[in-house]
Design a protein around this motif. Structure first.
Motif, PDB file in Angstrom:
ATOM      1  N   GLU A 114     -11.580   4.695  -0.843  1.00  0.00           N
ATOM      2  CA  GLU A 114     -10.727   3.518  -0.673  1.00  0.00           C
ATOM      3  C   GLU A 114      -9.811   3.700   0.538  1.00  0.00           C
ATOM      4  N   MET A 118      -9.387   1.247   3.682  1.00  0.00           N
ATOM      5  CA  MET A 118      -8.078   0.642   3.996  1.00  0.00           C
ATOM      6  C   MET A 118      -7.509   1.117   5.332  1.00  0.00           C
ATOM      7  N   PHE A 121      -6.996  -1.440   7.996  1.00  0.00           N
ATOM      8  CA  PHE A 121      -5.865  -2.368   8.028  1.00  0.00           C
ATOM      9  C   PHE A 121      -4.726  -1.867   8.927  1.00  0.00           C
ATOM     10  N   LEU A 149      -7.851  -6.996  -2.947  1.00  0.00           N
ATOM     11  CA  LEU A 149      -7.234  -5.671  -2.944  1.00  0.00           C
ATOM     12  C   LEU A 149      -7.562  -4.944  -4.251  1.00  0.00           C
ATOM     13  N   GLY A 311      -5.015   5.693   5.816  1.00  0.00           N
ATOM     14  CA  GLY A 311      -5.642   4.780   4.842  1.00  0.00           C
ATOM     15  C   GLY A 311      -5.090   5.020   3.439  1.00  0.00           C
ATOM     16  N   ALA A 315      -3.353   1.949   1.475  1.00  0.00           N
ATOM     17  CA  ALA A 315      -3.872   1.540   0.163  1.00  0.00           C
ATOM     18  C   ALA A 315      -2.797   1.758  -0.907  1.00  0.00           C
ATOM     19  N   TYR A 318      -0.221  -1.111  -0.968  1.00  0.00           N
ATOM     20  CA  TYR A 318      -0.703  -2.343  -1.619  1.00  0.00           C
ATOM     21  C   TYR A 318      -0.914  -2.136  -3.116  1.00  0.00           C
TER      22      TYR A 318
END
Ligand code: KG4
Ligand code: ZN
Length: 346
Positions: A114, A118, A121, A149, A311, A315, A318
């Protein structure tokens, strides 16, 4: 909100500080490649020792570079491994738990795969859900549909070797060094990819799964055959041709299945992550195919393809906003499967 991400679930010790899930204030990576190189892959005992030795200096470097005092960190985010536990995975987890308890700030656990998704972003704020994600690393090859998400549907995975592992093993066979991806890329650029006809296993299979062991075996057979003619070692042009032909076979199947998944899910963007997403041919082919099929294509820059805690921090930010923190006393590695949905991960 300032997040400190920490990850020791592969062979790099990583720490990063990210503001509000998008401003990268520092990104520190202590690489162990030169130590694992002569063994052709991660040696758990070496990784454990190195992570233990490096984790605090790595966090310290991330704090210094960002100019943030640890008491001003609002959230700790830690990389979790989807694999059966190896001792070195617990190093960042233990350190992050201690920070969370001592500084009385929340903690979140983030799947390593994950984190690879991420990381995009940090550089591409315009990525919109849903998208198909291809996460290609040293331990995993995963194709998933990401509807929002923390909402993952796994479409396919490698049934044997991961894509990165195949690059590492072939590079070792060709005596090119470690990690395999960058050295194969370099040799392949100088070679002819039509020299050898290696298979792209499962390319015509209707599933979204991958398999790399057959391709690896074909390369081994061809190398052994050629070595009979060159007992003093393969000449450079032959090595380059082998690397180019292998790279084409390995990458072709990733691109094919990625865009088949895009059609199947009727969506119009793809996001790549993990070390193999740094591959030059993969990036070129995905961009070209994206243009042909009106699909937006996103990759991190090379530094954020391979292991990093940027990342993990993004992650984590969020996940915390959406689900709150995890319990620092009980947070564990998932151990079941990668990319667990946030609301079912407890
Ligand atoms: O994501 P990563 O840094 O660590 C893991 O999570 O495993 O991925 C490491 C893998 C290695 O197998 C390495 O050979 C591969 O990514 N890799 C590449 C390239 N750069 C790194 N594979 C293909 N082409 C590259 N340019
Ligand atoms: Zn990784």
């Amino acid at each position: 909100m300032i997040t400190l991400g920490i990850d020791t679930t592969a062979d790099d010790t990583c720490a990063a500080i990210v503001g509000n899930g998008k401003h990268v204030l520092s990104n520190i990576i202590f690489s162990q490649s030169s130590l694992h190189g002569k063994f052709g892959g991660i040696v758990p005992q070496i990784a454990s020792y190195e992570h233990l030795h490096n984790v605090i200096p790595c966090v310290d470097a991330a704090l210094r570079e960002s100019g943030i005092d640890i008491s001003n960190i609002d959230l700790f985010s830690v990389g979790l491994s989807p694999d059966p536990a190896l001792s070195y995975y617990f190093i960042s987890l233990s350190v992050a738990k201690v920070f969370s308890l001592v500084y009385k700030k929340p903690l979140v656990g983030i799947d390593h795969m994950e984190g690879h998704i991420m990381a995009n972003f940090a550089e591409n704020l315009d990525i919109k859900f849903p998208f198909v994600a291809l996460t290609v690393a040293g331990g995993h090859t995963l194709l998933s549909y990401v509807s929002g998400l923390g909402e993952y549907q796994i479409l396919g995975h490698s049934r044997d070797d991961a894509a990165g592992e195949a690059f590492d093993k072939v590079a070792r066979l060709l005596k090119l060094g470690y990690p395999g991806g960058p050295v194969i890329d370099k040799a392949a650029d100088k070679g002819n990819d039509e020299s050898y006809d290696f298979p792209s296993p499962m390319i015509f299979d209707s599933s979204f799964d991958f398999s790399y062991s057959g391709l690896k075996t074909s390369v081994v057979r061809k190398v052994r055959e050629l070595e009979n003619n060159y007992p003093n070692g393969l000449p450079e042009d032959i090595v380059n041709n082998l690397a180019a032909s292998f790279r084409k076979a390995a990458i072709r199947v990733l691109v094919e299945k990625l865009f088949r998944a895009v059609k199947y899910k009727n969506c119009n963007s793809v996001v790549l992550g993990g070390g193999v997403a740094a591959n030059k041919l993969l990036r070129e082919l995905v961009v070209d195919r994206g243009k042909e099929e009106s699909t937006a294509t996103y990759f991190p820059t090379v530094k954020l393809c391979t292991d990093n805690a940027v990342g993990t921090a993004i992650a984590g930010y969020y996940k915390f906003l959406k689900c709150g923190g995890d319990d620092p006393l009980t947070l564990k590695h998932y151990r079941e499967k990668p990319l667990t949905n946030w609301f079912t991960s407890a």
